[in-house]
Design a protein around this motif. Structure first.
Motif, PDB file in Angstrom:
ATOM      1  N   UNK A 153       0.635  -1.292  -0.021  1.00  0.00           N
ATOM      2  CA  UNK A 153      -0.007   0.045   0.011  1.00  0.00           C
ATOM      3  C   UNK A 153       0.789   1.251  -0.107  1.00  0.00           C
ATOM      4  N   UNK A 154       2.218   1.288   0.881  1.00  0.00           N
ATOM      5  CA  UNK A 154       2.945   2.219   0.370  1.00  0.00           C
ATOM      6  C   UNK A 154       3.341   2.924  -0.590  1.00  0.00           C
ATOM      7  N   UNK A 155       3.326   1.974  -1.908  1.00  0.00           N
ATOM      8  CA  UNK A 155       3.813   2.426  -3.032  1.00  0.00           C
ATOM      9  C   UNK A 155       2.575   3.248  -3.712  1.00  0.00           C
ATOM     10  N   UNK A 156       1.198   2.790  -3.425  1.00  0.00           N
ATOM     11  CA  UNK A 156       0.070   3.764  -3.708  1.00  0.00           C
ATOM     12  C   UNK A 156       0.260   4.964  -2.815  1.00  0.00           C
ATOM     13  N   UNK A 157       0.456   4.985  -1.580  1.00  0.00           N
ATOM     14  CA  UNK A 157       0.469   6.189  -0.752  1.00  0.00           C
ATOM     15  C   UNK A 157       1.644   7.170  -1.361  1.00  0.00           C
ATOM     16  N   UNK A 158       2.742   6.567  -1.713  1.00  0.00           N
ATOM     17  CA  UNK A 158       3.540   7.759  -2.113  1.00  0.00           C
ATOM     18  C   UNK A 158       3.183   8.545  -3.548  1.00  0.00           C
ATOM     19  N   UNK A 159       2.270   7.983  -4.270  1.00  0.00           N
ATOM     20  CA  UNK A 159       1.719   8.798  -5.356  1.00  0.00           C
ATOM     21  C   UNK A 159       0.908  10.238  -4.814  1.00  0.00           C
ATOM     22  N   UNK A 160       0.256   9.858  -3.680  1.00  0.00           N
ATOM     23  CA  UNK A 160      -0.520  10.821  -2.970  1.00  0.00           C
ATOM     24  C   UNK A 160       0.288  11.913  -2.196  1.00  0.00           C
ATOM     25  N   UNK A 161       1.529  11.359  -1.631  1.00  0.00           N
ATOM     26  CA  UNK A 161       2.320  12.212  -0.991  1.00  0.00           C
ATOM     27  C   UNK A 161       2.974  13.118  -2.041  1.00  0.00           C
ATOM     28  N   UNK A 162       3.618  12.684  -3.047  1.00  0.00           N
ATOM     29  CA  UNK A 162       4.269  13.603  -4.016  1.00  0.00           C
ATOM     30  C   UNK A 162       3.166  14.478  -4.592  1.00  0.00           C
ATOM     31  N   UNK A 163       1.836  13.953  -4.805  1.00  0.00           N
ATOM     32  CA  UNK A 163       0.821  15.003  -5.345  1.00  0.00           C
ATOM     33  C   UNK A 163       0.652  16.079  -4.313  1.00  0.00           C
ATOM     34  N   UNK A 164       0.551  15.834  -3.044  1.00  0.00           N
ATOM     35  CA  UNK A 164       0.474  16.766  -1.846  1.00  0.00           C
ATOM     36  C   UNK A 164       1.567  17.769  -1.959  1.00  0.00           C
ATOM     37  N   UNK A 165       2.942  17.204  -1.975  1.00  0.00           N
ATOM     38  CA  UNK A 165       4.004  18.092  -1.910  1.00  0.00           C
ATOM     39  C   UNK A 165       4.083  19.243  -3.261  1.00  0.00           C
ATOM     40  N   UNK A 166       3.488  18.512  -4.293  1.00  0.00           N
ATOM     41  CA  UNK A 166       3.543  19.554  -5.660  1.00  0.00           C
ATOM     42  C   UNK A 166       2.425  20.413  -5.452  1.00  0.00           C
ATOM     43  N   UNK A 176       1.424   5.994   5.931  1.00  0.00           N
ATOM     44  CA  UNK A 176       2.811   5.304   5.574  1.00  0.00           C
ATOM     45  C   UNK A 176       3.221   4.593   6.565  1.00  0.00           C
ATOM     46  N   UNK A 177       3.453   5.583   7.573  1.00  0.00           N
ATOM     47  CA  UNK A 177       3.988   5.142   8.823  1.00  0.00           C
ATOM     48  C   UNK A 177       3.372   3.904   9.448  1.00  0.00           C
ATOM     49  N   UNK A 178       1.967   4.026   9.691  1.00  0.00           N
ATOM     50  CA  UNK A 178       1.428   3.013  10.098  1.00  0.00           C
ATOM     51  C   UNK A 178       1.501   1.885   9.623  1.00  0.00           C
ATOM     52  N   UNK A 179       1.227   1.761   8.051  1.00  0.00           N
ATOM     53  CA  UNK A 179       1.429   0.413   7.221  1.00  0.00           C
ATOM     54  C   UNK A 179       2.783  -0.095   7.276  1.00  0.00           C
ATOM     55  N   UNK A 180       3.780   0.554   7.302  1.00  0.00           N
ATOM     56  CA  UNK A 180       5.183   0.239   7.449  1.00  0.00           C
ATOM     57  C   UNK A 180       5.300  -0.524   8.652  1.00  0.00           C
ATOM     58  N   UNK A 181       4.966   0.134   9.725  1.00  0.00           N
ATOM     59  CA  UNK A 181       5.211  -0.641  10.947  1.00  0.00           C
ATOM     60  C   UNK A 181       4.529  -1.812  11.277  1.00  0.00           C
ATOM     61  N   UNK A 182       3.162  -1.782  10.798  1.00  0.00           N
ATOM     62  CA  UNK A 182       2.102  -3.073  10.670  1.00  0.00           C
ATOM     63  C   UNK A 182       2.751  -3.930  10.219  1.00  0.00           C
ATOM     64  N   UNK A 183       3.156  -4.029   8.774  1.00  0.00           N
ATOM     65  CA  UNK A 183       3.750  -4.969   7.902  1.00  0.00           C
ATOM     66  C   UNK A 183       5.044  -5.599   8.566  1.00  0.00           C
ATOM     67  N   UNK A 184       6.077  -4.456   9.410  1.00  0.00           N
ATOM     68  CA  UNK A 184       7.127  -5.090   9.608  1.00  0.00           C
ATOM     69  C   UNK A 184       6.903  -5.871  11.265  1.00  0.00           C
ATOM     70  N   UNK A 185       6.186  -5.131  12.092  1.00  0.00           N
ATOM     71  CA  UNK A 185       5.731  -6.314  13.323  1.00  0.00           C
ATOM     72  C   UNK A 185       4.750  -7.264  13.156  1.00  0.00           C
TER      73      UNK A 185
END
Length: 129
Positions: A68-81, A104-113
């Motif tokens: 899901x983080x790959x999808x979220x990065x699209x929206x992060x870049x859009x927000x920055x722009x 992003x932080x939540x999905x990364x942490x959940x996937x890891x732990x």
């Protein structure tokens, strides 16, 4: 930072759903600016990518949280722009950045732990020898 997968799952859910609603409201509003897509096409193009991981996020699958983080990065870049280029939409884009970062932080942490708790993960090279 907490090492509990429950905290990260909660963080993902608390940020993902408002992001989905924000994107639907923001891009679903009709605009009269020349050269813009009709609202229903813009809504379809902006909301559809957020719907792909929906089933896995609701079920709590670590692998879905990871990609899901790959999808979220699209929206992060859009927000920055948009923060930089469209001052009149700055509030929308700041909210998009906050929700995307939290998800992003939540999905990364959940996937890891949660992945570790389930015994998932990449094997180290020394384990194959």
């Amino acid at each position: 930072m907490p090492t509990s997968p429950h905290f990260y799952r909660w963080l993902t859910q608390v940020c993902y759903w408002p992001l989905l609603i924000l994107v639907a409201l923001w891009h679903g509003m009709p605009t009269d600016a020349p050269g813009t897509l009709p609202a229903y096409i813009a809504l379809f193009l902006w909301v559809l990518p957020l719907l792909f991981p929906l089933h896995g996020l609701v079920k709590g699958k670590p692998y879905t949280h990871a990609w899901t983080n790959f999808v979220l990065m699209f929206y992060f870049l859009h927000g920055l722009t948009v923060v930089y280029t469209h001052p009149d939409e700055r509030l929308w884009s700041i909210l998009e950045l906050i929700f995307t970062t939290g998800a992003f932080i939540g999905a990364t942490g959940y996937a890891r732990y949660q992945g570790r708790a389930q015994g998932l993960g990449l094997k180290k090279l020394k384990d194959y020898d």
